[in-house]
Structure formats: structure tokens, C-alpha cells
Design an enzyme around this catalytic site. Structure first.
Site, PDB file in Angstrom:
ATOM      1  N   THR A  87       0.894  -1.124   0.029  1.00  0.00           N
ATOM      2  CA  THR A  87       0.112   0.118  -0.204  1.00  0.00           C
ATOM      3  C   THR A  87       0.895   1.322   0.165  1.00  0.00           C
ATOM      4  O   THR A  87       1.835   1.241   0.996  1.00  0.00           O
ATOM      5  CB  THR A  87      -0.766   0.156   1.348  1.00  0.00           C
ATOM      6  OG1 THR A  87      -1.465  -1.130   1.364  1.00  0.00           O
ATOM      7  CG2 THR A  87      -1.733   1.310   1.201  1.00  0.00           C
ATOM      8  N   LYS A 162      -7.898   1.630  -2.999  1.00  0.00           N
ATOM      9  CA  LYS A 162      -7.445   1.046  -1.830  1.00  0.00           C
ATOM     10  C   LYS A 162      -7.680   2.170  -0.662  1.00  0.00           C
ATOM     11  O   LYS A 162      -8.225   1.993   0.355  1.00  0.00           O
ATOM     12  CB  LYS A 162      -5.937   0.460  -1.577  1.00  0.00           C
ATOM     13  CG  LYS A 162      -5.415   0.343  -0.502  1.00  0.00           C
ATOM     14  CD  LYS A 162      -5.615  -0.965   0.154  1.00  0.00           C
ATOM     15  CE  LYS A 162      -5.207  -1.143   1.584  1.00  0.00           C
ATOM     16  NZ  LYS A 162      -5.617  -2.409   2.124  1.00  0.00           N
ATOM     17  N   LYS A 237      -1.920   4.820   8.623  1.00  0.00           N
ATOM     18  CA  LYS A 237      -0.875   4.823   7.487  1.00  0.00           C
ATOM     19  C   LYS A 237      -1.820   5.250   6.074  1.00  0.00           C
ATOM     20  O   LYS A 237      -1.551   6.184   5.485  1.00  0.00           O
ATOM     21  CB  LYS A 237      -0.306   3.690   7.282  1.00  0.00           C
ATOM     22  CG  LYS A 237       0.705   3.638   5.878  1.00  0.00           C
ATOM     23  CD  LYS A 237       1.438   2.181   5.606  1.00  0.00           C
ATOM     24  CE  LYS A 237       1.565   2.331   4.275  1.00  0.00           C
ATOM     25  NZ  LYS A 237       2.027   1.102   3.758  1.00  0.00           N
TER      26      LYS A 237
HETATM   27  P1  NAD Z   1       6.307  -5.699   7.081  1.00  0.00           P
HETATM   28  O1  NAD Z   1       6.896  -4.501   7.711  1.00  0.00           O
HETATM   29  O2  NAD Z   1       6.021  -6.874   8.048  1.00  0.00           O
HETATM   30  O3  NAD Z   1       6.985  -6.262   5.888  1.00  0.00           O
HETATM   31  C1  NAD Z   1       7.832  -5.435   5.021  1.00  0.00           C
HETATM   32  C2  NAD Z   1       9.156  -6.214   4.641  1.00  0.00           C
HETATM   33  O4  NAD Z   1       9.827  -5.367   3.656  1.00  0.00           O
HETATM   34  C3  NAD Z   1       9.954  -6.366   5.893  1.00  0.00           C
HETATM   35  O5  NAD Z   1      10.423  -7.677   6.094  1.00  0.00           O
HETATM   36  C4  NAD Z   1      11.227  -5.644   5.709  1.00  0.00           C
HETATM   37  O6  NAD Z   1      12.670  -6.095   6.118  1.00  0.00           O
HETATM   38  C5  NAD Z   1      11.296  -5.678   4.129  1.00  0.00           C
HETATM   39  N1  NAD Z   1      11.900  -4.377   3.513  1.00  0.00           N
HETATM   40  C6  NAD Z   1      12.043  -3.178   3.733  1.00  0.00           C
HETATM   41  N2  NAD Z   1      12.650  -2.496   2.939  1.00  0.00           N
HETATM   42  C7  NAD Z   1      13.316  -3.310   2.192  1.00  0.00           C
HETATM   43  C8  NAD Z   1      14.128  -3.346   0.989  1.00  0.00           C
HETATM   44  N3  NAD Z   1      14.755  -2.066   0.784  1.00  0.00           N
HETATM   45  N4  NAD Z   1      14.467  -4.479   0.328  1.00  0.00           N
HETATM   46  C9  NAD Z   1      13.917  -5.640   0.538  1.00  0.00           C
HETATM   47  N5  NAD Z   1      13.155  -5.713   1.754  1.00  0.00           N
HETATM   48  C10 NAD Z   1      12.944  -4.676   2.387  1.00  0.00           C
HETATM   49  O7  NAD Z   1       4.886  -5.204   6.642  1.00  0.00           O
HETATM   50  P2  NAD Z   1       3.611  -5.923   6.125  1.00  0.00           P
HETATM   51  O8  NAD Z   1       2.625  -5.917   7.246  1.00  0.00           O
HETATM   52  O9  NAD Z   1       4.036  -7.419   5.397  1.00  0.00           O
HETATM   53  O10 NAD Z   1       3.091  -5.001   4.951  1.00  0.00           O
HETATM   54  C11 NAD Z   1       3.601  -4.858   3.712  1.00  0.00           C
HETATM   55  C12 NAD Z   1       2.514  -3.832   3.041  1.00  0.00           C
HETATM   56  O11 NAD Z   1       1.532  -4.456   2.809  1.00  0.00           O
HETATM   57  C13 NAD Z   1       2.421  -2.419   3.488  1.00  0.00           C
HETATM   58  O12 NAD Z   1       2.605  -1.575   2.423  1.00  0.00           O
HETATM   59  C14 NAD Z   1       1.217  -2.443   4.295  1.00  0.00           C
HETATM   60  O13 NAD Z   1       0.441  -1.315   4.358  1.00  0.00           O
HETATM   61  C15 NAD Z   1       0.453  -3.419   3.491  1.00  0.00           C
HETATM   62  N6  NAD Z   1      -0.782  -4.084   4.106  1.00  0.00           N
HETATM   63  C16 NAD Z   1      -0.298  -4.697   5.001  1.00  0.00           C
HETATM   64  C17 NAD Z   1      -1.559  -5.152   5.956  1.00  0.00           C
HETATM   65  C18 NAD Z   1      -1.611  -6.113   7.059  1.00  0.00           C
HETATM   66  O14 NAD Z   1      -2.418  -6.343   7.761  1.00  0.00           O
HETATM   67  N7  NAD Z   1      -0.301  -6.194   7.495  1.00  0.00           N
HETATM   68  C19 NAD Z   1      -2.900  -5.367   5.261  1.00  0.00           C
HETATM   69  C20 NAD Z   1      -2.809  -4.696   3.723  1.00  0.00           C
HETATM   70  C21 NAD Z   1      -1.961  -4.219   3.460  1.00  0.00           C
END
Ligand code: NAD
Length: 291
Positions: A87, A162, A237
Site C-alpha cells: 500500500t 484501496k 498510514k
Molecule cells: P512488514 O513490515 O511485515 O514487511 C515489510 C518487509 O519489507 C520487511 O520484512 C522488511 O524487512 C522488508 N523491506 C524493507 N525495505 C526493504 C528493501 N529495501 N528491500 C527488501 N526488503 C525490504 O509489513 P507487512 O505487514 O508485510 O506490510 C507490507 C505492505 O502491505 C505495507 O505496504 C502494508 O501497508 C500493506 N498491507 C498490510 C496489511 C497487514 O495487515 N499487515 C494489510 C494490507 C496491506
């Protein structure tokens, strides 16, 4: 398909595992040291992207997406697709798609709803923006990771859908919670309030499917001490992204603006951090009109 998967966190990890389980050849990269069932780990994003038919990203925000895109786009083969499921702000989604197109790649912005449970269970909903050709290439993968994918329009349309959806969600949750708190003060039983509103014109997903009052309506995070669920800081966010988009599109969104300010206060100055976004109800309960 040969798939590169970058960002293997709470969401990306189980999504990549589901693709591998379905028989795809998945190479992953994350800045953190992670291991995912069935996924071969690469030493960099560029390495994970090399030779891939599709590269999927699942990252925290638009700036990180732009940085990762700068690294992986040059490593991708012409005709391959870059599918961002994070997102992020609409402007970053469009900028990355334009950069991909210039390099002869297909691009899809495909944020999800369904949370961690949906990612693990392969039941996410994808809202996608990009050309018909790009969507068609990604669709079989959406079918594995999710239960529904809607092609919303050109690049950025997925992110637009979204944040508009989640702006409604944030505003409606606040309205539902403040109405419950008012009902309490008027001496109205919460169950009666639910029985009336859930079948009257005040009904909504937040009331009917995710009721913020414990012990009332279907089981929800309110029944589990407001453990997320969907955390208040993630709601914040998405609300901030809605306001950033409203700024850049010159749209008047007064309710979205107030909802953003309230969640900001709740998360940053009160005890909202780490609670489900429906914990707005105990917050309102504690307050009086002038506080
Ligand atoms: P998270 O923080 O668990 O995962 C993000 C991952 O990206 C981490 O493992 C981090 O180490 C990695 N990362 C960061 N910078 C990086 C880079 N430069 N290269 C490689 N890896 C890198 O977050 P999440 O909960 O998995 O969410 C991911 C996305 O999904 C976000 O944009 C969030 O808004 C969206 N989202 C999350 C949810 C939820 O319920 N968690 C629901 C819908 C959407």
C-alpha cells in the site's frame, strides 16, 4: 513461472510461500534475514529479479518501493511484469509504473485487503491498476494468493481504490464508535443498539461485520481485548495516504481529514499504538464532551 519476490514480511512471506506451494519457482529477497518455505533466497533485490517473468514487491512505503524499483527494473528482462502489492501513495505507484514502461516492462499496482490471515490463507482481495496485458499476466498469481482480483483501471487505480475504501473504513469506524459511546451515556443497551442499527440505515461493515463493542455482534477484535486485527497505526498510514492523494488531486475530504487527525492523536499521543483500530470505542468511552 519464475517469480522474484521482494519484501517477505508479515504479508509478503506467506504470499511468497503460497506461490511456491502452487509450484512456481520463487526467488525471494528481504533486507531482514528471513527464511520462507519453498522460497530460494537471493543476496539482493536485483538478483531475485534477474530472469524472472514476474517480480512482486510487498514493502512498507512508497519511498522504499521507489528505491527497490530503481534497483530491480534494470535487472528485469523485457516483457516481464513488476507487480507491487504494497500500500503506497498513488504518485509513487504511477512513477514506478512509468519507469517500468520506459524499460519495456509491464507494471501493475495491486494493493490488497484481507490482512495477515488473508495472506496466509490465500484469500486476499487484489485491487489492480495497469494495462489489460499487465493485469492478464499477473492474474493467475492473484488467483493463488487471493480469492478476488478487480482490475480497477490504469496505473495508480489500484492504490486509489484501496485508499478510498480505507478512508470510508476509518471514518465509519469512528462514527460507529462515537455512536456506541453516546448510546452508553444515554442509557441505551449496546445489544439493543446493535439490533437496531445493524438492520437500519446506520448499518455498515464496521457495525455488522466488525462490531467494536465486545460481546455484541459477530466475533471481532473487540472480543479479544482489541488485539489486531487491523492495527490503528496501519489505519493511520492508509488515512494519511488518502489525505496525501486528496492534496495532490485537490479533493475536499473533510471527514477523511478529521479521521486522520483522530487516529494520529490516538496512535501518537494516547494508547492506540498496537491496538486494533476498533479500540476507538474504549477511547471514546473514557472521554467527555470537552476533552
Ligand atoms: P512488514 O513490515 O511485515 O514487511 C515489510 C518487509 O519489507 C520487511 O520484512 C522488511 O524487512 C522488508 N523491506 C524493507 N525495505 C526493504 C528493501 N529495501 N528491500 C527488501 N526488503 C525490504 O509489513 P507487512 O505487514 O508485510 O506490510 C507490507 C505492505 O502491505 C505495507 O505496504 C502494508 O501497508 C500493506 N498491507 C498490510 C496489511 C497487514 O495487515 N499487515 C494489510 C494490507 C496491506
Amino acid at each position: 513461472m519464475k517469480i522474484g519476490f521482494i519484501g517477505l514480511g508479515n504479508m509478503g512471506g506467506p504470499m511468497a510461500a503460497n506461490l511456491a506451494k502452487a509450484g512456481h519457482d520463487v526467488t525471494g529477497f528481504d533486507m531482514a534475514d528471513v527464511a520462507i518455505d519453498g522460497v530460494t533466497m537471493a543476496a539482493s533485490g536485483a538478483e531475485a529479479a534477474t530472469g524472472a517473468d514476474v517480480v512482486i514487491t510487498m514493502l512498507p512505503n512508497g519511498n522504499i518501493l521507489r528505491a527497490v524499483a530503481n534497483e530491480v527494473i534494470p535487472a528485469m528482462s523485457k516483457g516481464a511484469a513488476l507487480v507491487d502489492c504494497s500500500t503506497v501513495d498513488v504518485d509513487s505507484a504511477r512513477a514506478v509504473a512509468a519507469q517500468a514502461a520506459e524499460a519495456g516492462l509491464l507494471a501493475v499496482d495491486a494493493p490488497v485487503s484481507g490482512g495477515i490471515g488473508g495472506a496466509a490463507g490465500g484469500t486476499l482481495t487484489f485491487m489492480a491498476g495497469g494495462s489489460a496485458e499487465a493485469f492478464a499476466k499477473a492474474e493467475p498469481l492473484f488467483d493463488i494468493m487471493g480469492q478476488k482480483a478487480v482490475h480497477c483501471g490504469e496505473s495508480g487505480a489500484g492504490q486509489a481504490a484501496k485508499i478510498c475504501n480505507n478512508m470510508i473504513l476509518g471514518v465509519t469506524m469512528i462514527a460507529t464508535c462515537e455512536a456506541f459511546a453516546l448510546a452508553d451515556k444515554l442509557g441505551l443497551d449496546r445489544q439493543k443498539m446493535f439490533d437496531v442499527v445493524s438492520t437500519s440505515s446506520g448499518y455498515s461493515w464496521t457495525m455488522n461485520a466488525y462490531c467494536p463493542a465486545p460481546g455484541v455482534g459477530p466475533t471481532s477484535p473487540a472480543d479479544n481485548d482489541y488485539k489486531p486485527g487491523f492495527a490503528s497505526e496501519l489505519m493511520l498510514k492508509d488515512l494519511r495516504l488518502s489525505q496525501q492523494a486528496a492534496e495532490s488531486a485537490d479533493a475536499d475530504t473533510p471527514m477523511g481529514k478529521i479521521a486522520t487527525a483522530l487516529y494520529e492523536q490516538f496512535v501518537e499521543s494516547e494508547d492506540g499504538l498496537g491496538t486494533d483500530f476498533s479500540a476507538m470505542l474504549p477511547r471514546f468511552e473514557k472521554r467527555s464532551r470537552e476533552t
